[in-house]
Design an enzyme around this catalytic site. Structure first.
Site, PDB file in Angstrom:
ATOM      1  N   ASP A 167      54.878 -35.274 -14.226  1.00  0.00           N
ATOM      2  CA  ASP A 167      55.071 -36.079 -13.033  1.00  0.00           C
ATOM      3  C   ASP A 167      56.525 -35.918 -12.626  1.00  0.00           C
ATOM      4  O   ASP A 167      57.428 -36.215 -13.405  1.00  0.00           O
ATOM      5  CB  ASP A 167      54.752 -37.550 -13.364  1.00  0.00           C
ATOM      6  CG  ASP A 167      54.878 -38.447 -12.150  1.00  0.00           C
ATOM      7  OD1 ASP A 167      54.168 -38.199 -11.170  1.00  0.00           O
ATOM      8  OD2 ASP A 167      55.686 -39.391 -12.187  1.00  0.00           O
ATOM      9  N   GLU A 251      51.685 -32.421 -10.277  1.00  0.00           N
ATOM     10  CA  GLU A 251      51.272 -33.000  -9.002  1.00  0.00           C
ATOM     11  C   GLU A 251      52.001 -32.280  -7.885  1.00  0.00           C
ATOM     12  O   GLU A 251      53.208 -32.107  -7.933  1.00  0.00           O
ATOM     13  CB  GLU A 251      51.638 -34.485  -8.986  1.00  0.00           C
ATOM     14  CG  GLU A 251      50.878 -35.275  -7.976  1.00  0.00           C
ATOM     15  CD  GLU A 251      51.034 -36.769  -8.203  1.00  0.00           C
ATOM     16  OE1 GLU A 251      50.308 -37.527  -7.576  1.00  0.00           O
ATOM     17  OE2 GLU A 251      51.889 -37.168  -9.018  1.00  0.00           O
ATOM     18  N   CYS A 304      44.698 -46.643 -14.116  1.00  0.00           N
ATOM     19  CA  CYS A 304      44.976 -46.900 -15.531  1.00  0.00           C
ATOM     20  C   CYS A 304      44.480 -45.694 -16.332  1.00  0.00           C
ATOM     21  O   CYS A 304      43.317 -45.318 -16.249  1.00  0.00           O
ATOM     22  CB  CYS A 304      44.257 -48.174 -15.990  1.00  0.00           C
ATOM     23  SG  CYS A 304      44.280 -48.378 -17.782  1.00  0.00           S
ATOM     24  N   CYS A 307      41.531 -46.947 -19.014  1.00  0.00           N
ATOM     25  CA  CYS A 307      40.169 -47.363 -18.669  1.00  0.00           C
ATOM     26  C   CYS A 307      39.717 -46.899 -17.285  1.00  0.00           C
ATOM     27  O   CYS A 307      38.556 -47.043 -16.937  1.00  0.00           O
ATOM     28  CB  CYS A 307      40.031 -48.889 -18.773  1.00  0.00           C
ATOM     29  SG  CYS A 307      40.856 -49.757 -17.422  1.00  0.00           S
ATOM     30  N   CYS A 323      47.441 -53.426 -17.145  1.00  0.00           N
ATOM     31  CA  CYS A 323      46.129 -53.237 -16.514  1.00  0.00           C
ATOM     32  C   CYS A 323      45.326 -54.536 -16.641  1.00  0.00           C
ATOM     33  O   CYS A 323      45.125 -55.042 -17.749  1.00  0.00           O
ATOM     34  CB  CYS A 323      45.379 -52.094 -17.186  1.00  0.00           C
ATOM     35  SG  CYS A 323      43.688 -51.911 -16.606  1.00  0.00           S
ATOM     36  N   CYS A 326      41.877 -53.725 -18.907  1.00  0.00           N
ATOM     37  CA  CYS A 326      41.865 -53.466 -20.350  1.00  0.00           C
ATOM     38  C   CYS A 326      43.121 -53.996 -21.064  1.00  0.00           C
ATOM     39  O   CYS A 326      43.206 -53.940 -22.277  1.00  0.00           O
ATOM     40  CB  CYS A 326      41.683 -51.979 -20.634  1.00  0.00           C
ATOM     41  SG  CYS A 326      43.133 -50.992 -20.238  1.00  0.00           S
ATOM     42  N   ASP A 333      55.547 -44.097 -14.833  1.00  0.00           N
ATOM     43  CA  ASP A 333      55.614 -42.635 -14.726  1.00  0.00           C
ATOM     44  C   ASP A 333      54.842 -41.917 -15.828  1.00  0.00           C
ATOM     45  O   ASP A 333      54.210 -40.894 -15.587  1.00  0.00           O
ATOM     46  CB  ASP A 333      57.082 -42.185 -14.708  1.00  0.00           C
ATOM     47  CG  ASP A 333      57.843 -42.769 -13.524  1.00  0.00           C
ATOM     48  OD1 ASP A 333      57.248 -42.849 -12.434  1.00  0.00           O
ATOM     49  OD2 ASP A 333      59.015 -43.158 -13.701  1.00  0.00           O
TER      50      ASP A 333
HETATM   51 ZN   LIG Z   1      43.004 -50.266 -17.989  1.00  0.00          ZN
END
Ligand SMILES: [Zn+2]
Length: 359
Positions: A167, A251, A304, A307, A323, A326, A333
């Protein structure tokens, strides 16, 4: 010094023949080609007035005429403007072809020179590689460079298992899916401040004064230093990523769009993303690695990586988040780099967009 004289002779031949070709066209509408300039040079060398042209190797002088020919060919094909005269203050160069230098794998000796050049090598020339051309140049900062063109067969490196997501960021130059953060080359910003200061000083000096020339050289040296340090940083990192990983997922960023935003522009130009991508692309091709590009609209920051929950918003100011689904705590980053890797592997498994990116 032989080199300085060689630069001078090559520049003279280029400029003299440029004038010759220009005059022929304006006075007689006659097009003069490479062979006519070559014959004219031979004639010139026989006159006592220009006998000094014989003191240096004839090859770089002849190459200057070839370069002039290329400049005209580009002009006629509308790829370039009318050729310019070469000036004494700019970049000086001399090109030596096979017959005009000796290379034994360690030392480089140019024609008309007794001793090999004292060179501090920036990279090693692969063993047994056939060097076809040497270009010696002197930049505006007064530094000499040698570049050698060789026919080199690049062999793919042996395969490794590691795969990495990268990234490209603003707070750090690059963040890897392994959790490693690679610092933005902040040293450049300090040097850039120094450069700006030197440039302000230069602006105050009187035109044509000795002090102005001194200040000019200082600016050129500082600038060269920054360019070198940046290139070095990018090459080291791109080589390392290619060496360590079989697949590199990155990316694709709208570098140009982001540069319009002046607040970010400085960091981006510092970071030289597009140059980095260019290096990764050709090194991946050389060494048989796969470079995968992920669409820039892919929500890598909002997703995330544990999950798959997608957050609604993720402003740039949010550096870490939890998150809600989860409970994983994410560094913004590193999470993004992990998502980039996962997305890249999914894409390459489907055989789409595995071509090295075109940036
Ligand atoms: Zn999650």
């Amino acid at each position: 010094m032989v080199l300085a004289r060689t630069f001078g002779c090559a520049r003279f031949a280029y400029n003299h023949m440029l004038q010759f070709r220009t005059d022929a066209w304006y006075q007689r509408q006659e097009r003069i080609g490479y062979h006519e300039t070559s014959a004219a040079l031979t004639a010139l060398k026989k006159t006592p007035e220009y006998a000094w042209l014989n003191e240096v190797s004839s090859v770089p002088v002849q190459q200057a005429l070839r370069h002039l020919q290329t400049a005209f060919a580009n002009f006629f094909a509308k790829r370039a403007k009318y050729p310019n005269f070469r000036c004494k203050d700019g970049m000086q160069s001399a090109e030596y072809t096979t017959s005009a230098f000796k290379w034994d794998g360690k030392a480089l000796t140019l024609a008309k020179m007794r001793e090999p050049l004292a060179i501090r090598w920036s990279r090693t020339i692969p063993k047994g590689c056939k060097v076809t051309t040497c270009i010696v140049s002197k930049d505006a900062a007064g530094r000499y460079h040698v570049s050698m063109l060789c026919k080199d067969v690049v062999c793919p490196k042996s395969e490794v298992d590691a795969k990495v997501g990268v990234d490209l960021g603003l707070t750090h130059f690059a963040i890897l899916s392994t959790g490693e953060k690679i610092g933005a080359p902040n040293a450049f910003r300090k040097s850039e401040k120094k450069l700006a200061k030197l440039q302000r000083r230069l602006a105050k000096k009187q035109k044509g004064s000795a002090n102005r020339n001194k200040a000019k050289l200082k600016v050129a040296r500082m600038h060269a230093k920054i360019v070198d340090a940046r290139r070095d940083f990018l090459h080291k990192l791109s080589t390392r990523l290619i060496n360590e990983n079989q697949v590199i997922v990155i990316e694709s960023l709208a570098v140009k769009n982001m540069q319009k935003n002046s607040r970010l522009a400085k960091s981006i130009s510092d970071a030289s993303w597009s140059e980095f991508l260019r290096q990764l692309k050709y090194k991946a091709q050389w060494y048989g690695r796969t470079l995968v590009r992920i669409d820039r609209w892919y929500p890598s920051s909002k997703l995330c990586s544990d999950c798959g929950h997608t957050a609604a918003k993720m402003p740039l100011s949010v550096r870490s988040w939890t998150c809600p689904e989860c409970g994983s705590i994410h560094d913004r980053d590193i999470n993004a780099a992990r998502n980039v890797l996962a997305a890249g592997l999914a894409v390459s498994a489907h055989g789409e967009s595995v071509n090295p990116m075109s940036l």
